[in-house]
Design a protein around this motif. Structure first.
Motif, mmCIF file in Angstrom:
data_model
loop_
_atom_site.group_PDB
_atom_site.id
_atom_site.type_symbol
_atom_site.label_atom_id
_atom_site.label_comp_id
_atom_site.label_asym_id
_atom_site.label_seq_id
_atom_site.Cartn_x
_atom_site.Cartn_y
_atom_site.Cartn_z
ATOM 1 N N ALA A 50 0.801 -1.225 0.000
ATOM 2 C CA ALA A 50 0.000 0.000 0.000
ATOM 3 C C ALA A 50 0.830 1.269 0.000
ATOM 4 O O ALA A 50 0.465 2.262 -0.635
ATOM 5 C CB ALA A 50 -0.938 -0.011 1.205
ATOM 6 N N HIS A 51 1.955 1.275 0.718
ATOM 7 C CA HIS A 51 2.751 2.493 0.830
ATOM 8 C C HIS A 51 3.670 2.714 -0.375
ATOM 9 O O HIS A 51 4.243 3.797 -0.524
ATOM 10 C CB HIS A 51 3.582 2.473 2.113
ATOM 11 C CG HIS A 51 2.751 2.383 3.354
ATOM 12 N ND1 HIS A 51 1.773 3.297 3.662
ATOM 13 C CD2 HIS A 51 2.743 1.465 4.363
ATOM 14 C CE1 HIS A 51 1.196 2.959 4.811
ATOM 15 N NE2 HIS A 51 1.761 1.864 5.245
ATOM 16 N N LYS A 52 3.810 1.709 -1.208
ATOM 17 C CA LYS A 52 4.611 1.826 -2.429
ATOM 18 C C LYS A 52 3.781 1.352 -3.626
ATOM 19 O O LYS A 52 4.274 0.627 -4.491
ATOM 20 C CB LYS A 52 5.898 1.011 -2.315
ATOM 21 C CG LYS A 52 6.870 1.519 -1.254
ATOM 22 C CD LYS A 52 8.158 0.706 -1.258
ATOM 23 C CE LYS A 52 9.195 1.278 -0.311
ATOM 24 N NZ LYS A 52 10.462 0.503 -0.337
ATOM 25 N N ALA A 53 2.551 1.798 -3.671
ATOM 26 C CA ALA A 53 1.632 1.306 -4.703
ATOM 27 C C ALA A 53 1.984 1.822 -6.089
ATOM 28 O O ALA A 53 1.916 1.095 -7.079
ATOM 29 C CB ALA A 53 0.201 1.698 -4.345
ATOM 30 N N VAL A 54 2.343 3.111 -6.160
ATOM 31 C CA VAL A 54 2.630 3.783 -7.431
ATOM 32 C C VAL A 54 3.873 4.636 -7.219
ATOM 33 O O VAL A 54 4.040 5.250 -6.161
ATOM 34 C CB VAL A 54 1.443 4.683 -7.864
ATOM 35 C CG1 VAL A 54 1.739 5.383 -9.187
ATOM 36 C CG2 VAL A 54 0.149 3.877 -7.967
ATOM 37 N N TYR A 55 4.739 4.698 -8.233
ATOM 38 C CA TYR A 55 5.934 5.538 -8.133
ATOM 39 C C TYR A 55 5.911 6.587 -9.231
ATOM 40 O O TYR A 55 5.618 6.281 -10.393
ATOM 41 C CB TYR A 55 7.197 4.679 -8.255
ATOM 42 C CG TYR A 55 8.490 5.461 -8.208
ATOM 43 C CD1 TYR A 55 8.795 6.291 -7.135
ATOM 44 C CD2 TYR A 55 9.410 5.369 -9.253
ATOM 45 C CE1 TYR A 55 9.976 7.009 -7.092
ATOM 46 C CE2 TYR A 55 10.607 6.077 -9.213
ATOM 47 C CZ TYR A 55 10.882 6.900 -8.131
ATOM 48 O OH TYR A 55 12.054 7.613 -8.096
ATOM 49 N N ALA A 56 6.205 7.832 -8.845
ATOM 50 C CA ALA A 56 6.224 8.943 -9.804
ATOM 51 C C ALA A 56 7.592 9.609 -9.800
ATOM 52 O O ALA A 56 8.230 9.753 -8.752
ATOM 53 C CB ALA A 56 5.150 9.965 -9.454
ATOM 54 N N TYR A 57 8.022 10.034 -10.980
ATOM 55 C CA TYR A 57 9.295 10.746 -11.131
ATOM 56 C C TYR A 57 9.108 11.818 -12.202
ATOM 57 O O TYR A 57 8.331 11.644 -13.144
ATOM 58 C CB TYR A 57 10.415 9.775 -11.534
ATOM 59 C CG TYR A 57 11.802 10.322 -11.295
ATOM 60 C CD1 TYR A 57 12.319 10.402 -10.013
ATOM 61 C CD2 TYR A 57 12.597 10.762 -12.346
ATOM 62 C CE1 TYR A 57 13.593 10.917 -9.778
ATOM 63 C CE2 TYR A 57 13.863 11.264 -12.126
ATOM 64 C CZ TYR A 57 14.362 11.337 -10.837
ATOM 65 O OH TYR A 57 15.613 11.840 -10.600
ATOM 66 N N ALA A 58 9.821 12.921 -12.047
ATOM 67 C CA ALA A 58 9.615 14.071 -12.924
ATOM 68 C C ALA A 58 10.448 13.993 -14.198
ATOM 69 O O ALA A 58 11.640 13.653 -14.160
ATOM 70 C CB ALA A 58 9.954 15.358 -12.177
ATOM 71 N N ARG A 59 9.835 14.352 -15.312
ATOM 72 C CA ARG A 59 10.571 14.432 -16.574
ATOM 73 C C ARG A 59 11.693 15.452 -16.480
ATOM 74 O O ARG A 59 12.766 15.257 -17.081
ATOM 75 C CB ARG A 59 9.606 14.829 -17.693
ATOM 76 C CG ARG A 59 10.236 14.912 -19.093
ATOM 77 C CD ARG A 59 10.765 13.565 -19.557
ATOM 78 N NE ARG A 59 12.192 13.622 -19.835
ATOM 79 C CZ ARG A 59 12.877 12.575 -20.287
ATOM 80 N NH1 ARG A 59 12.271 11.422 -20.526
ATOM 81 N NH2 ARG A 59 14.171 12.676 -20.514
ATOM 82 N N GLU A 60 11.478 16.522 -15.735
ATOM 83 C CA GLU A 60 12.522 17.529 -15.567
ATOM 84 C C GLU A 60 13.786 16.927 -14.955
ATOM 85 O O GLU A 60 14.902 17.326 -15.310
ATOM 86 C CB GLU A 60 12.014 18.684 -14.697
ATOM 87 C CG GLU A 60 10.930 19.523 -15.340
ATOM 88 C CD GLU A 60 9.524 19.000 -15.133
ATOM 89 O OE1 GLU A 60 8.572 19.741 -15.412
ATOM 90 O OE2 GLU A 60 9.374 17.823 -14.698
ATOM 91 N N GLU A 61 13.609 15.963 -14.050
ATOM 92 C CA GLU A 61 14.773 15.308 -13.456
ATOM 93 C C GLU A 61 15.426 14.331 -14.426
ATOM 94 O O GLU A 61 16.655 14.202 -14.470
ATOM 95 C CB GLU A 61 14.384 14.602 -12.155
ATOM 96 C CG GLU A 61 14.263 15.544 -10.980
ATOM 97 C CD GLU A 61 15.561 16.300 -10.733
ATOM 98 O OE1 GLU A 61 16.583 15.659 -10.452
ATOM 99 O OE2 GLU A 61 15.564 17.536 -10.848
ATOM 100 N N LEU A 62 14.620 13.640 -15.204
ATOM 101 C CA LEU A 62 15.203 12.796 -16.255
ATOM 102 C C LEU A 62 16.019 13.650 -17.228
ATOM 103 O O LEU A 62 17.103 13.244 -17.670
ATOM 104 C CB LEU A 62 14.117 12.031 -16.996
ATOM 105 C CG LEU A 62 13.409 10.922 -16.215
ATOM 106 C CD1 LEU A 62 12.226 10.385 -17.014
ATOM 107 C CD2 LEU A 62 14.369 9.792 -15.860
ATOM 108 N N ASP A 63 15.520 14.845 -17.546
ATOM 109 C CA ASP A 63 16.266 15.749 -18.428
ATOM 110 C C ASP A 63 17.595 16.163 -17.778
ATOM 111 O O ASP A 63 18.624 16.253 -18.459
ATOM 112 C CB ASP A 63 15.438 16.989 -18.745
ATOM 113 C CG ASP A 63 14.225 16.691 -19.616
ATOM 114 O OD1 ASP A 63 14.188 15.607 -20.242
ATOM 115 O OD2 ASP A 63 13.311 17.537 -19.658
#
Length: 219
Positions: free
Chosen positions: A63-76
């Motif tokens: 439940a506490h790690k159900a979905v992970y999000a990361y920013a495109r700006e950081e990938l850039d």
């Protein structure tokens, strides 16, 4: 730029790069949409994304790690630093976002994605050997930690379909000032940050107790 989901991503399982006896789901690829739901509380209960894959069930899923999000700006940023292309999903994220500072979100902050889905900021991502092996960059764990931009794990409060292009709306903040940068620093050994997190009492019990025990041990 308005905050939005740039890409929704699902795992393309591959052998764990360090030779561990399972396939890892860290390599994710864009798909038009994903279905998110609230899994059970334990890591072994799997991810909160239909048809996604978790290999290391001792440290991922639940439940506490159900979905992970990361920013495109950081990938850039990392594309420039590493002099290589990094497609959406490369860091293992289910949601690649644009126009939102994910690490400035407070722990337990809720966000609405699209019309119906509500997610809640949960815990920091701590980089592991699988992540390092997946990228194949020397000193990767140290570099990622020093950058201080870990993305966010999210709980699923209201399930549904997330589509590429969906708007992201930040909802009412919780009653503390611990953001994901502080939570990440605490998880990676910063005792001053850990003291702030423990005082706020904002983490799930297991994570709270772990930080509190570390602080007690260091006197």
């Amino acid at each position: 730029m308005p905050a939005r989901v740039r890409s929704t991503n699902l795992a393309s399982p591959k052998p764990e790069p360090g030779g561990k006896p399972y396939a890892t789901g860290i390599d994710k690829r864009p798909v038009p949409s994903i279905e998110v739901f609230a899994p059970g509380p334990s890591y072994g209960d799997g991810p909160g994304v239909v048809a996604d894959h978790v290999g290391d069930e001792q440290h991922h899923g639940g439940a506490h790690k159900a979905v992970y999000a990361y920013a495109r700006e950081e990938l850039d940023h990392w594309e420039r630093e590493l002099s290589r292309g990094l497609s959406d999903g490369t860091f293992g994220e289910n949601l690649t976002t644009e126009g939102i500072d994910l690490e400035a979100l407070l722990v337990n902050q809720r966000i609405r994605v699209g019309d119906d889905v509500v997610l809640e900021v949960s815990v920091a991502r701590t980089p592991c050997s699988t992540f390092a092996g997946h990228l194949g960059e020397r000193g990767w764990l140290r570099r990622f930690t020093e950058r201080g931009r870990c993305g966010v794990y999210l709980r699923v409060v209201a399930p549904g379909t997330v589509r590429a292009g969906d708007a992201v709306e930040v909802l009412e903040p919780p009653d503390h000032d611990v953001d994901m940068r502080v939570a990440f620093a605490a998880a990676m050994g910063d005792d001053e940050a850990a003291a702030r997190v423990v005082a706020a009492g904002c983490l799930p019990r297991m994570y709270h107790d772990r930080l509190a025990a570390r602080l007690r041990a260091r006197g």
